[in-house]
Scaffold this motif. Sequence first.
Motif, PDB file in Angstrom:
ATOM      1  N   SER A   1       0.723  -1.135  -0.028  1.00 23.73           N
ATOM      2  CA  SER A   1      -0.026   0.238  -0.331  1.00 23.73           C
ATOM      3  C   SER A   1       0.724   1.382  -0.232  1.00 23.73           C
ATOM      4  N   SER A   2       1.966   1.096  -0.291  1.00 23.57           N
ATOM      5  CA  SER A   2       2.811   2.189  -0.805  1.00 23.57           C
ATOM      6  C   SER A   2       2.335   3.466  -1.700  1.00 23.57           C
ATOM      7  N   PRO A   3       2.253   5.346  -1.372  1.00 26.33           N
ATOM      8  CA  PRO A   3       2.177   5.738  -2.026  1.00 26.33           C
ATOM      9  C   PRO A   3       2.655   5.599  -3.599  1.00 26.33           C
ATOM     10  N   MET A   4       2.366   5.294  -4.412  1.00 24.02           N
ATOM     11  CA  MET A   4       2.950   5.512  -5.665  1.00 24.02           C
ATOM     12  C   MET A   4       3.233   6.771  -6.555  1.00 24.02           C
ATOM     13  N   CYS A   5       3.946   7.785  -6.919  1.00 26.41           N
ATOM     14  CA  CYS A   5       4.240   8.899  -7.383  1.00 26.41           C
ATOM     15  C   CYS A   5       4.828   8.483  -9.278  1.00 26.41           C
ATOM     16  N   PHE A   6       4.093   9.745  -9.873  1.00 21.07           N
ATOM     17  CA  PHE A   6       4.068   8.844 -11.705  1.00 21.07           C
ATOM     18  C   PHE A   6       4.309  10.363 -11.625  1.00 21.07           C
ATOM     19  N   PRO A   7       4.794  10.450 -13.263  1.00 21.12           N
ATOM     20  CA  PRO A   7       4.394  11.238 -14.657  1.00 21.12           C
ATOM     21  C   PRO A   7       3.091  11.153 -14.713  1.00 21.12           C
ATOM     22  N   GLN A   8       2.554  12.318 -14.960  1.00 27.65           N
ATOM     23  CA  GLN A   8       1.061  12.377 -15.284  1.00 27.65           C
ATOM     24  C   GLN A   8       1.383  12.336 -16.874  1.00 27.65           C
ATOM     25  N   GLY A   9       0.234  11.067 -17.036  1.00 28.82           N
ATOM     26  CA  GLY A   9       0.119  10.231 -18.189  1.00 28.82           C
ATOM     27  C   GLY A   9       0.468   9.360 -18.430  1.00 28.82           C
ATOM     28  N   GLU A  10       1.695   9.001 -17.325  1.00 24.09           N
ATOM     29  CA  GLU A  10       1.651   7.335 -17.601  1.00 24.09           C
ATOM     30  C   GLU A  10       1.328   6.375 -16.260  1.00 24.09           C
ATOM     31  N   PHE A  11       0.157   6.941 -16.028  1.00 25.54           N
ATOM     32  CA  PHE A  11      -0.943   5.874 -14.766  1.00 25.54           C
ATOM     33  C   PHE A  11      -2.148   6.167 -15.032  1.00 25.54           C
ATOM     34  N   MET A  12      -2.382   5.332 -15.714  1.00 31.27           N
ATOM     35  CA  MET A  12      -4.247   5.556 -15.844  1.00 31.27           C
ATOM     36  C   MET A  12      -4.274   5.272 -15.110  1.00 31.27           C
ATOM     37  N   ILE A  13      -5.700   6.532 -14.306  1.00 33.14           N
ATOM     38  CA  ILE A  13      -6.695   6.592 -13.069  1.00 33.14           C
ATOM     39  C   ILE A  13      -8.065   5.686 -13.745  1.00 33.14           C
ATOM     40  N   GLY A  14      -8.557   5.150 -12.981  1.00 37.52           N
ATOM     41  CA  GLY A  14      -9.620   3.732 -13.488  1.00 37.52           C
ATOM     42  C   GLY A  14     -11.040   4.568 -12.757  1.00 37.52           C
ATOM     43  N   ASP A  15     -11.891   3.897 -13.207  1.00 39.24           N
ATOM     44  CA  ASP A  15     -13.020   4.511 -13.300  1.00 39.24           C
ATOM     45  C   ASP A  15     -13.961   3.565 -11.154  1.00 39.24           C
ATOM     46  N   HIS A  16     -12.480   3.343 -10.940  1.00 40.73           N
ATOM     47  CA  HIS A  16     -12.890   2.877  -9.439  1.00 40.73           C
ATOM     48  C   HIS A  16     -11.554   3.209  -8.465  1.00 40.73           C
ATOM     49  N   ASP A  17     -11.246   4.534  -8.740  1.00 45.59           N
ATOM     50  CA  ASP A  17      -9.956   5.216  -8.310  1.00 45.59           C
ATOM     51  C   ASP A  17     -10.521   6.564  -7.221  1.00 45.59           C
ATOM     52  N   VAL A  18      -9.996   6.527  -6.820  1.00 51.20           N
ATOM     53  CA  VAL A  18     -10.556   8.308  -5.256  1.00 51.20           C
ATOM     54  C   VAL A  18     -10.024   9.448  -6.031  1.00 51.20           C
ATOM     55  N   LEU A  19     -10.367   9.902  -5.914  1.00 53.51           N
ATOM     56  CA  LEU A  19      -9.500  10.986  -5.708  1.00 53.51           C
ATOM     57  C   LEU A  19      -9.521  11.517  -4.045  1.00 53.51           C
ATOM     58  N   LEU A  20      -7.798  11.941  -3.774  1.00 52.58           N
ATOM     59  CA  LEU A  20      -8.742  12.326  -2.331  1.00 52.58           C
ATOM     60  C   LEU A  20      -8.193  13.798  -1.938  1.00 52.58           C
ATOM     61  N   GLY A  21      -7.655  14.630  -3.003  1.00 51.42           N
ATOM     62  CA  GLY A  21      -6.915  15.646  -2.961  1.00 51.42           C
ATOM     63  C   GLY A  21      -5.810  15.857  -3.782  1.00 51.42           C
ATOM     64  N   GLU A  22      -5.320  16.960  -3.245  1.00 52.83           N
ATOM     65  CA  GLU A  22      -3.469  17.043  -3.388  1.00 52.83           C
ATOM     66  C   GLU A  22      -2.243  17.268  -2.717  1.00 52.83           C
ATOM     67  N   ILE A  23      -1.294  16.372  -2.762  1.00 55.10           N
ATOM     68  CA  ILE A  23      -0.030  17.357  -2.344  1.00 55.10           C
ATOM     69  C   ILE A  23       0.601  17.646  -2.941  1.00 55.10           C
ATOM     70  N   GLY A  24       1.460  19.127  -2.810  1.00 58.70           N
ATOM     71  CA  GLY A  24       2.416  19.393  -4.116  1.00 58.70           C
ATOM     72  C   GLY A  24       1.770  19.953  -5.080  1.00 58.70           C
ATOM     73  N   GLY A  25       0.662  20.556  -4.882  1.00 56.34           N
ATOM     74  CA  GLY A  25       0.093  20.488  -6.596  1.00 56.34           C
ATOM     75  C   GLY A  25      -0.245  19.292  -7.295  1.00 56.34           C
ATOM     76  N   CYS A  26       0.133  18.080  -6.732  1.00 61.88           N
ATOM     77  CA  CYS A  26       0.130  16.693  -7.196  1.00 61.88           C
ATOM     78  C   CYS A  26      -1.616  16.014  -7.114  1.00 61.88           C
TER      79      CYS A  26
END
Length: 119
Positions: free
Chosen positions: A37-62
């Motif tokens: 359950s590690s938080p993984m950091c990716f360049p935007q566009g290199e990881f596809m967010i799915g329909d079952h993913d929840v946006l919790l908020g932002e940290i540092g603009g991410c």
Amino acid sequence: MVNRVEATPATLALLEQLKRKHGPLLFHQSGGCCDGSSPMCFPQGEFMIGDHDVLLGEIGGCPFYMHEKQYDYWKHTQLIIDVVEGRGGMFSVEGVEGKRFLSRSRVFTDEERAELQQS
């Protein structure tokens, strides 16, 4: 206003360094098999967010996402994303820096839970 996800000053400093190197970033915490359950950091566009993913908020603009099944376990807590020395998730961009992100947490107070339910 209470946030579902926060970052330590060390995390924010590393994020600035990583954004200069990789451009806009996003986080995803899946609870999957490869990196737990590690938080993984990716360049935007290199990881596809799915329909079952929840946006919790932002940290540092991410933006910070979590799979809804994992969210069910964590929804009563505030995640505090920290950074420590050592190698973490092999797919996460901070790994080559000799650092890794990790999630700390604290349980929301009754007042914070009520505020979150109103938003």
